[in-house]
Design a protein around this motif. Structure first.
Motif: not given
Length: 357
Positions: A192, A216-217, A219-222, A224, A250, A254
């Motif tokens: 990252e 990001y995907q 890490e489930n960082k929606n 971000e 996305t 979210t």
């Protein structure tokens, strides 16, 4: 016979990040003469490699057999290729013959998505050590892709590091591959940070953007992901249908009222022609309609189901139009929508039939 290869693109990192995989050309050269000479020689794809290329040795009879296997590969009869290679390998008497047979067998297994077998075969190519640098390192690249597709990311990373060290390649695609693999091996933070640094230096670096999004995907960082996509859209850097699809998906995944933003995005980009009118887009409009309906915005829901119906090959959006119209007391319009749904085909035709009574 000499080994030739072409580069194909193959996904190895959660939807968006891609790696290159080399496979044999669909048509191999004719068998080498008994003197082992080529009529022509390929340009070196790995000019900085220090590996000393072995001299290929093949008997006339085995050369003919290898050529037959290559022709079968060209015909895309991959099961037969693997059977032919299995029959041939006990007869192989030189490193070159073994390497080439395993290379073709591995490519056939890869084409059948049997990545575990492909990895075994490509490892045998490298172990036999009989090909020129192009074939040898193409097979090593294939081994990386085979491990990756089999979900063996640490193994893929180990081979990729060996590949980069031995070829001394500076091709950015391999740097992208390495960072993608890092994100699968518990080092997503390192990947990252590297992708962010590259984007800060060059916002137009599309590969860095795709890989950062994929990281990001994973890490489930929606939040971000959404911030990154919004920023790039504002900068005019989301121009392809795939990038725009990533943005509206996305938005819809979210939590919150992002369906309104997704609706504006789709309306704008569909009108421009950058987002196609197809079933994927119709599904997105249906999700927007469902979200609006859930907030008692019936007219907005109806309008979006109408957009979905206009580009969908199924009648499900029309059936939902019928339900809303019936709820609004518009029986004639509900009946027409139900008839359209039945005409296209729906998962629940009985539900549509009820509006025709």
């Amino acid at each position: 016979m000499r080994s030739t290869a072409r580069l194909l693109s193959l996904s190895i990192a959660a939807v968006l990040a891609c790696s290159a995989v080399a496979l044999p050309a669909s048509a191999q050269d004719n068998a080498r003469s008994s003197h082992g000479k080529d009529d022509a020689r390929e340009a070196a794809r790995y000019p900085n490699a220090t590996r000393k290329e072995p001299k290929p040795k093949v008997s006339e009879e085995n050369g003919k057999l290898l050529n037959e296997i290559s022709k079968t590969f060209a015909a895309q009869d991959y099961a037969k290729v693997r059977s032919q290679a299995d029959d041939f390998l006990p007869k192989a008497s030189t490193p070159y013959e073994k390497s080439l047979a395993y290379e073709i067998a591995g490519s056939a297994a890869f084409s059948q998505k049997d990545y575990a077998s492909a990895a075994t075969d490509f490892q045998e190519v490298i172990t036999a050590n009989g090909l020129d640098n192009n074939g040898h390192y193409d097979s090593m690249s294939n081994l990386v892709a085979s491990f990756s597709n089999a979900g063996k990311y640490p193994e893929a990373l180990k081979v990729l590091d060996q590949f980069i060290a031995e070829t001394k390649t500076t091709d950015p695609q391999y740097a992208n591959m390495r960072l993608s693999l890092l994100s699968h091996t518990g080092k997503a933070g390192d990947a990252e940070a590297a992708f962010k640094q590259r984007l800060a230096k060059d916002p137009s670096d599309h590969a860095a953007f795709q890989n950062l999004l994929a990281t990001y995907q994973q890490e489930n960082k929606n939040a971000e992901m959404l911030a990154l996509l919004r920023d790039r859209y504002k900068q005019g850097l989301l121009t392809s249908a795939d990038d725009l699809r990533a943005y509206y998906i996305t938005l819809l995944q979210t939590p919150g009222s992002n369906w309104r933003e997704a609706q504006t995005l789709l309306d704008t980009e569909v009108a421009k022609g950058t987002v196609p009118k197809n079933d994927q887009t119709a599904t997105a409009y249906s999700v927007i309609a469902q979200s609006a309906f859930g907030q008692d915005q019936w007219n907005i829901a109806l309008a979006n189901y109408a957009k979905a119906a206009g580009m969908s090959t199924s009648g499900d959006a029309d059936l939902n139009r019928a339900r809303i119209l019936s709820g609004q007391g518009k029986k004639a319009e509900a009946k027409a929508a139900a008839q359209e749904a039945l005409k296209k085909g729906v998962k629940d035709p009985a539900a549509a039939q009820r509006f025709l009574k």
